[in-house]
Enzyme design. Structure first.
Site, PDB file in Angstrom:
ATOM      1  N   LYS A 150       0.835  -1.212   0.000  1.00  0.00           N
ATOM      2  CA  LYS A 150       0.000   0.000   0.000  1.00  0.00           C
ATOM      3  C   LYS A 150       0.864   1.255   0.000  1.00  0.00           C
ATOM      4  O   LYS A 150       0.657   2.171  -0.794  1.00  0.00           O
ATOM      5  CB  LYS A 150      -0.893   0.008   1.252  1.00  0.00           C
ATOM      6  CG  LYS A 150      -1.448   1.370   1.624  1.00  0.00           C
ATOM      7  CD  LYS A 150      -2.339   1.314   2.832  1.00  0.00           C
ATOM      8  CE  LYS A 150      -1.699   1.591   4.164  1.00  0.00           C
ATOM      9  NZ  LYS A 150      -1.363   3.003   4.428  1.00  0.00           N
ATOM     10  N   ASN A 151       1.845   1.272   0.905  1.00  0.00           N
ATOM     11  CA  ASN A 151       2.604   2.509   1.087  1.00  0.00           C
ATOM     12  C   ASN A 151       3.608   2.769  -0.029  1.00  0.00           C
ATOM     13  O   ASN A 151       4.180   3.861  -0.108  1.00  0.00           O
ATOM     14  CB  ASN A 151       3.273   2.518   2.472  1.00  0.00           C
ATOM     15  CG  ASN A 151       2.247   2.682   3.575  1.00  0.00           C
ATOM     16  OD1 ASN A 151       1.095   3.028   3.304  1.00  0.00           O
ATOM     17  ND2 ASN A 151       2.636   2.416   4.807  1.00  0.00           N
ATOM     18  N   ASP A 206       4.563  20.140   8.803  1.00  0.00           N
ATOM     19  CA  ASP A 206       5.586  21.187   8.775  1.00  0.00           C
ATOM     20  C   ASP A 206       6.837  20.765   8.003  1.00  0.00           C
ATOM     21  O   ASP A 206       7.458  21.568   7.302  1.00  0.00           O
ATOM     22  CB  ASP A 206       5.952  21.618  10.208  1.00  0.00           C
ATOM     23  CG  ASP A 206       6.312  20.427  11.090  1.00  0.00           C
ATOM     24  OD1 ASP A 206       5.595  19.414  11.023  1.00  0.00           O
ATOM     25  OD2 ASP A 206       7.316  20.491  11.819  1.00  0.00           O
ATOM     26  N   ARG A 260      -8.854  -0.595   4.490  1.00  0.00           N
ATOM     27  CA  ARG A 260      -8.074   0.492   3.873  1.00  0.00           C
ATOM     28  C   ARG A 260      -6.664   0.029   3.514  1.00  0.00           C
ATOM     29  O   ARG A 260      -6.072   0.528   2.554  1.00  0.00           O
ATOM     30  CB  ARG A 260      -7.953   1.676   4.854  1.00  0.00           C
ATOM     31  CG  ARG A 260      -9.206   2.519   4.922  1.00  0.00           C
ATOM     32  CD  ARG A 260      -8.985   3.725   5.785  1.00  0.00           C
ATOM     33  NE  ARG A 260      -7.731   4.369   5.430  1.00  0.00           N
ATOM     34  CZ  ARG A 260      -7.097   5.260   6.164  1.00  0.00           C
ATOM     35  NH1 ARG A 260      -7.604   5.630   7.314  1.00  0.00           N
ATOM     36  NH2 ARG A 260      -5.970   5.793   5.767  1.00  0.00           N
ATOM     37  N   ARG A 273      -4.778  10.312   4.627  1.00  0.00           N
ATOM     38  CA  ARG A 273      -3.565  11.084   4.934  1.00  0.00           C
ATOM     39  C   ARG A 273      -2.631  11.131   3.715  1.00  0.00           C
ATOM     40  O   ARG A 273      -1.966  12.121   3.452  1.00  0.00           O
ATOM     41  CB  ARG A 273      -2.881  10.397   6.123  1.00  0.00           C
ATOM     42  CG  ARG A 273      -1.451  10.769   6.365  1.00  0.00           C
ATOM     43  CD  ARG A 273      -1.310  12.048   7.152  1.00  0.00           C
ATOM     44  NE  ARG A 273       0.089  12.387   7.341  1.00  0.00           N
ATOM     45  CZ  ARG A 273       0.511  13.491   7.937  1.00  0.00           C
ATOM     46  NH1 ARG A 273      -0.344  14.365   8.381  1.00  0.00           N
ATOM     47  NH2 ARG A 273       1.786  13.730   8.074  1.00  0.00           N
ATOM     48  N   ARG A 290      -0.300  14.558  13.464  1.00  0.00           N
ATOM     49  CA  ARG A 290       0.443  14.234  12.248  1.00  0.00           C
ATOM     50  C   ARG A 290       0.657  15.527  11.477  1.00  0.00           C
ATOM     51  O   ARG A 290      -0.055  15.855  10.534  1.00  0.00           O
ATOM     52  CB  ARG A 290      -0.291  13.158  11.450  1.00  0.00           C
ATOM     53  CG  ARG A 290      -0.318  11.861  12.235  1.00  0.00           C
ATOM     54  CD  ARG A 290      -0.954  10.736  11.497  1.00  0.00           C
ATOM     55  NE  ARG A 290      -0.072  10.136  10.514  1.00  0.00           N
ATOM     56  CZ  ARG A 290      -0.449   9.180   9.686  1.00  0.00           C
ATOM     57  NH1 ARG A 290      -1.690   8.732   9.716  1.00  0.00           N
ATOM     58  NH2 ARG A 290       0.395   8.666   8.828  1.00  0.00           N
ATOM     59  N   PRO A 291       1.656  16.280  11.898  1.00  0.00           N
ATOM     60  CA  PRO A 291       1.877  17.594  11.296  1.00  0.00           C
ATOM     61  C   PRO A 291       2.388  17.485   9.865  1.00  0.00           C
ATOM     62  O   PRO A 291       2.776  16.406   9.414  1.00  0.00           O
ATOM     63  CB  PRO A 291       2.942  18.207  12.199  1.00  0.00           C
ATOM     64  CG  PRO A 291       3.614  17.082  12.879  1.00  0.00           C
ATOM     65  CD  PRO A 291       2.668  15.934  12.901  1.00  0.00           C
ATOM     66  N   ASP A 338       4.368   0.427  12.327  1.00  0.00           N
ATOM     67  CA  ASP A 338       3.155  -0.199  11.799  1.00  0.00           C
ATOM     68  C   ASP A 338       2.990  -1.652  12.257  1.00  0.00           C
ATOM     69  O   ASP A 338       1.926  -2.241  12.051  1.00  0.00           O
ATOM     70  CB  ASP A 338       3.140  -0.120  10.264  1.00  0.00           C
ATOM     71  CG  ASP A 338       3.019   1.321   9.784  1.00  0.00           C
ATOM     72  OD1 ASP A 338       2.317   2.097  10.443  1.00  0.00           O
ATOM     73  OD2 ASP A 338       3.644   1.667   8.761  1.00  0.00           O
ATOM     74  N   CYS A 350      -5.734   8.041   9.586  1.00  0.00           N
ATOM     75  CA  CYS A 350      -5.825   7.362  10.885  1.00  0.00           C
ATOM     76  C   CYS A 350      -5.499   8.315  12.027  1.00  0.00           C
ATOM     77  O   CYS A 350      -4.622   9.161  11.903  1.00  0.00           O
ATOM     78  CB  CYS A 350      -4.830   6.216  10.938  1.00  0.00           C
ATOM     79  SG  CYS A 350      -5.353   4.784  10.019  1.00  0.00           S
TER      80      CYS A 350
END
Ligand code: EPU
Length: 421
Positions: free
Chosen positions: A22-23, A124, A400, A92, A121-122, A307, A116
Site C-alpha cells: 500500500k505505502n 511542517d 483500507r 492522509r 500528524r503535522p 506499523d 488514521c
C-alpha cells in the site's frame, strides 16, 4: 458498519502470497502525475486507500482502469489544482499530491488531509522543504496553497524529520525542479525506495537510493513506464504474527524477507521458530515457552516498524514474562491496548508512548473495535489467538490497508467471516 466475526484458537496452516505494498503504491500512483504519458502498474493492492486516491486523481484529470491488480493510468492534463476536504478527508496519503502537482503545474491547493488517528500528524516538514525548493506556502482556513510561478529550483535540504511522505513529496518535486537537490535525513523505508526505483525507470536521476542522503538531478524529461509494485512487508509481518499467535505453520510466499529483519530478530528473542527459504519464509509452530521482549522500540527503517507495533504487542501477551513497548513515532498508537484489556490481557500503560505487557494471559473472545489500520489488524490477531468468539467492529480501517485479509486467513484455516450491522 462492516465487522468481522472470528472463532479463535485454531492453528493457521498452509501458504499465502503477499500482495503489493500500500505505502509504495500510493506515492507511485501520485508520481504518475509527473508525466503526460501512460503508465501500467502491476501488483497494485485492491484496497480502499487505493480506490480513494484514484478517485482524487480522476477528479484532477487522470483517466484509469484498475482490474486484477493492474492499474493503467494517464494524466494528459491536470485540470484541477484545488482539491477540497470531501475528497481528502479520509486519506492522509493525499498529502502526496502536493509534490507532483506543484512540480508539474507550479501551483496546488489542498485541504488538510485526514487519515488514521494515531497522534498529531503535522505537515511542517513537507512545507519547510517545499519552501526551500522555492515554493510560496500559504495556510489559511485549513487549506494549504503552494505556488512557484517561475518553477522550482534545486536546493540543499535537511529534513526536519525522517518523514516518509515528506521525503516522497520532496523527491517528486525535486525531479522537475531546475538543478540539483540534496535531501539530507531522507526516510529510507522500503516504500520510499520502491518509489525511487519507479522514478528512475521513468528517467529520473537519483543517487543514494536506500540511504538517508539523496542527490537528485532535476529538470529531466519523464516518460510513461510499466512497473511492478514491491510486495508489502507490513502485510507479511502481520500474517507472520498471526501464524505465531495460533502456534500454526504458515509459509509466506513472495515475502520481502530482509525488509523485516527487525521483526525476525524479535522472533528470535521471543524464541518463535521460523525458516527462511529463497523467496519465502515459514513460521513454524511454537512448541517452547515464548519469551518476553526486553524492549520493543519502534523507529525509522531499518528499526522495528511502528506499523507492526500493535500486532506484535498482541503476540507478547503470550510471552512468559514482562515485555516493554516503546512507540517513538506517534503518541496515539497505544489506544488499542484498551481493547486488548477487554480480552483479558494484563498490562500497565506508563504514558502515551510506553507500556508493559504482562504475560502470559489467555485471551478470551470479546466484542472489540479497530482504532486504525494496524490496530485493526492487531485486533484480528488477538481474536485469532483468543478462546471463543470475537466480533471486531469498524473493519473499514482494515480494508483500507489489507487486501482481503479475511480471505487470506480463511485460506489458512481461520474461521473469520464478514458481516454488516
Ligand atoms: N512528522 C513531523 N512533521 C511532519 C511530518 C511528520 O513532525 O511534517 C513526524 C510525525 O509526527 C512522526 C514522524 O515524523 O512522529 C514520522 O511520520 P511520517 O511523516 O513518516 O508519517 P507519514 O509519512 O504520514 C507514513 C506511512 C504510515 C507510517 C509512517 C511511519 C504512508 C502512506 N504512510 O506516514 O503508515 O506509520 O510513515 O513509518 O506511507 C499505515 O500504513 O497504517 C500508516 C499509518
Amino acid at each position: 458498519m462492516h465487522c468481522f466475526r472470528v472463532q479463535g484458537g485454531i492453528p493457521l496452516s498452509g501458504s499465502v502470497t503477499i500482495s503489493g505494498s500500500k505505502n509504495a503504491a500510493l506515492p507511485i500512483i501520485c508520481a504518475t502525475l509527473l508525466s503526460k504519458e501512460r503508465f501500467v502498474l502491476k501488483n497494485v493492492p485492491n484496497i480502499v486507500d487505493i480506490h480513494a486516491i484514484l478517485r482524487v486523481l480522476n477528479y484532477i484529470g487522470s483517466e484509469y482502469s484498475f482490474e486484477n491488480n493492474t492499474l493503467t493510468i494517464q494524466t494528459k492534463k491536470i485540470r484541477r489544482k484545488k482539491i477540497m476536504h470531501n475528497l481528502v478527508s479520509k486519506l492522509r496519503a493525499s498529502i502526496l499530491l502536493l509534490g507532483p502537482i506543484l512540480a508539474r503545474s507550479n501551483q496546488v491547493a489542498l485541504s488538510y488531509p485526514g487519515g488514521c488517528v494515531i497522534g498529531k500528524r503535522p505537515v511542517d516538514t513537507h512545507l519547510d522543504a517545499f519552501k526551500r525548493l522555492g515554493a510560496k506556502v500559504r495556510e489559511k482556513n485549513d487549506i494549504i496553497t503552494l505556488s512557484a510561478p517561475k518553477g522550482l529550483s534545486g536546493a540543499d535540504i535537511t529534513m526536519q524529520e525522517q518523514s516518509v511522505t515528506a521525503t516522497e513529496n520532496i523527491i517528486m518535486s525535486a525531479i522537475l525542479a531546475k538543478g540539483k537537490t540534496i535531501i539530507r535525513l531522507a526516510a529510507c523505508e522500503p516504500h520510499v525506495v520502491d518509489m525511487c526505483k519507479f522514478l528512475v525507470k521513468m528517467g529520473a536521476k537519483i543517487k543514494g537510493i536506500g540511504n538517508h542522503q539523496l542527490s537528485i538531478e532535476g529538470g529531466r524529461r519523464l516518460k510513461g513506464v510499466k512497473y511492478t509494485i514491491t510486495p508489502d512487508y507490513l502485510e507479511a509481518g502481520t500474517l507472520a504474527i498471526s501464524a505465531a499467535i495460533t502456534k500454526g505453520e504458515v509459509t509466506l510466499k513472495k515475502a520481502p524477507i530482509h525488509q523485516l529483519d527487525a521483526l525476525w530478530q524479535k522472533f528470535e528473542e521471543a524464541k518463535i521458530p521460523f525458516r527462511i527459504d529463497k523467496d519465502s519464509i515459514t513460521i513454524l509452530p511454537i512448541k517452547k515457552k515464548m519469551q518476553p521482549i526486553r524492549k520493543l522500540r519502534t523507529g525509522v527503517y531499518p528499526s522495528f516498524p511502528t506499523d507492526l507495533q500493535a500486532p506484535f504487542a498482541v503476540l507478547l501477551t503470550q510471552a512468559h514474562g514482562i515485555s516493554k513497548i516503546f512507540e517513538t513515532l506517534f503518541e496515539g498508537r497505544l489506544s488499542y491496548l484498551f481493547e486488548l484489556e477487554k480480552m483479558g490481557a494484563q498490562m500497565e500503560i506508563i504514558n502515551n508512548n510506553q507500556a508493559l505487557i504482562i504475560g502470559p494471559t489467555k485471551l478470551r473472545g470479546s466484542p472489540i473495535d479497530s482504532c486504525d489500520i494496524r490496530a485493526g489488524a492487531a485486533m484480528v490477531i488477538a481474536a485469532l489467538g483468543a478462546k471463543g468468539e470475537s466480533e471486531i467492529s469498524n473493519i473499514n480501517y482494515i480494508d483500507r490497508g489489507y487486501e482481503g485479509l479475511d480471505l487470506k486467513l480463511r485460506k489458512l484455516g481461520a474461521q473469520i467471516e464478514r458481516f454488516q450491522i
